[in-house]
Each structure stands twice: as structure tokens, then as C-alpha cells.
Design a protein around this motif. Sequence first.
Motif, PDB file in Angstrom:
ATOM      1  N   ALA A  21      40.552  40.130  35.737  1.00  0.00           N
ATOM      2  CA  ALA A  21      40.204  40.229  34.256  1.00  0.00           C
ATOM      3  C   ALA A  21      38.870  40.548  34.142  1.00  0.00           C
ATOM      4  O   ALA A  21      38.135  40.800  35.394  1.00  0.00           O
ATOM      5  CB  ALA A  21      40.094  38.921  33.594  1.00  0.00           C
ATOM      6  N   GLY A  73      44.378  36.380  32.318  1.00  0.00           N
ATOM      7  CA  GLY A  73      43.437  37.638  32.102  1.00  0.00           C
ATOM      8  C   GLY A  73      44.397  38.836  31.966  1.00  0.00           C
ATOM      9  O   GLY A  73      43.921  39.997  31.970  1.00  0.00           O
ATOM     10  N   THR A  74      45.655  38.529  32.561  1.00  0.00           N
ATOM     11  CA  THR A  74      46.613  39.862  32.507  1.00  0.00           C
ATOM     12  C   THR A  74      47.391  39.876  31.565  1.00  0.00           C
ATOM     13  O   THR A  74      48.111  38.955  31.132  1.00  0.00           O
ATOM     14  CB  THR A  74      47.212  39.557  33.912  1.00  0.00           C
ATOM     15  N   VAL A 114      44.825  44.619  32.147  1.00  0.00           N
ATOM     16  CA  VAL A 114      44.067  43.147  32.190  1.00  0.00           C
ATOM     17  C   VAL A 114      43.023  43.370  30.867  1.00  0.00           C
ATOM     18  O   VAL A 114      42.944  44.440  30.214  1.00  0.00           O
ATOM     19  CB  VAL A 114      43.097  43.043  33.367  1.00  0.00           C
TER      20      VAL A 114
END
Length: 231
Positions: A72, A179-180, A93
Motif C-alpha cells: 500500500a 491495502g490491496t 493498491v
Amino acid sequence: QRQLRFRTREMDATRRPALEDLFRDIAGGQAKELRLLIKGDTQGSVEALRASLERLDSATVKLAVVHSAVGAISESDVMLAVASEAVVIGFNVRPVADAGVLATEKGVDLRTYRIIYDVINDVRAAMEGLLEPEYREVIQGRVEIRAIFRIPKVGPVAGCYVTEGKITRQSKIRLLRDGTIIHDGRLSSLKHFKDDVREVQKGFECGLSLEGFNDFREGDVIEAYTMEQVT
């Protein structure tokens, strides 16, 4: 020290280079260097994107990747972009919450994509002086999934808590896991207790389901956003 602090504040108040700035400079006949900071969901995607972008290097515009890594977009990434005057590219991300706020404060051009050709086309268009952005993303709120309920004849429903802003029935939805980006789409339902609602504000719970996606996990984060036309 006073002079140093003043210069730091003055630098922070200056808007950082953006793809639109590059477009204007090229249109005005000025050669430029475009610096990029790339973050992606896998090492393979980061390497493929970096290689594709570096092949766009031309006599008019030099392209330099100042940093590329998996994960991220963090606050340290944003500060590196500030120091190197780079545009941040996120592939599959998103920025962590504080990084997104910091990017806005520092005026960093932070762009996220899910399709590699969209990245290449945007950068190529900017380098050729053709980029004319029409829409910008506006984050409405963030929602944390805290439980998953299995409803007969309906399927999985995410039990959520709105941590920032709000989520509306018309919001575009992006589901993040560590964060993906896992899914980008639309809501199929939004409820407060058993009632269908148009929106849910920060500090309240809600239940939701998504169109074409039901692989929810506790701890997933949902970003609600809209696309606004740039005038």
C-alpha cells in the motif's frame, strides 16, 4: 533554524508536479522530466509496469522512476514524492488513510489504477501533451467490515461500521484488503438494522452487499467514492 523552518513551510505550501502540469509544459514547448513513484500489489506487476513506463522515455520528456515497491502507499512514499517531486502511481493498491490525507496536504499527485494499459495511456498522453482530465475521484467515506452474516436466499452480508464520512446507496465501492484492491463496483443493498436506507453516516453500523462479489472478510475496508467532472 527559523529560516529553515520558513523554507520548509513555504515548500509544503507549493503544489507538487502533476500529469496535468506536464501536459501544459509540453504544450508550451518546454522539455520536462517526469518522475514517478510506483507501488503495486505484486512484484511481478510492479516490474512489468516499471518496464512498460520506462520504454515511454522520449527526447522531449525524460521519465525517471525514483522508487518502486510492493504494498500500500504509505506516508513515507508520499514524503519521498514530495522530496523528489514525483507523481505517485498505485497499481491495485491504495494509500493508507494517513497517507491519503498527507498527499492532499502536500499537494502530491497520487493516482491509482487497476488496468496497466490505463496507466501507460495516461502517462503517454501526458508526455505527448494530450492529457485533458475530465473526472476526479472524491472519497465519501470509509467503512470497516466487522462481521459476516449468511442470509438464506440472499448470501453473505457484511456487517459494517462507518469509520469516516458516509456511505450512500449510490456510492461507487472499492473493497481493500491489507491495502490491496480486491473489488471495485457497486452496492446491491445498504441497510441500517432491517431498513433499506439511502446513506449511513460516520459512527453508525450498517449491513451491505455488493454486486457480483461476496468474498467478505472481517477487517476488510470499503471506500465509498464518487467521480466528479472537472470543469
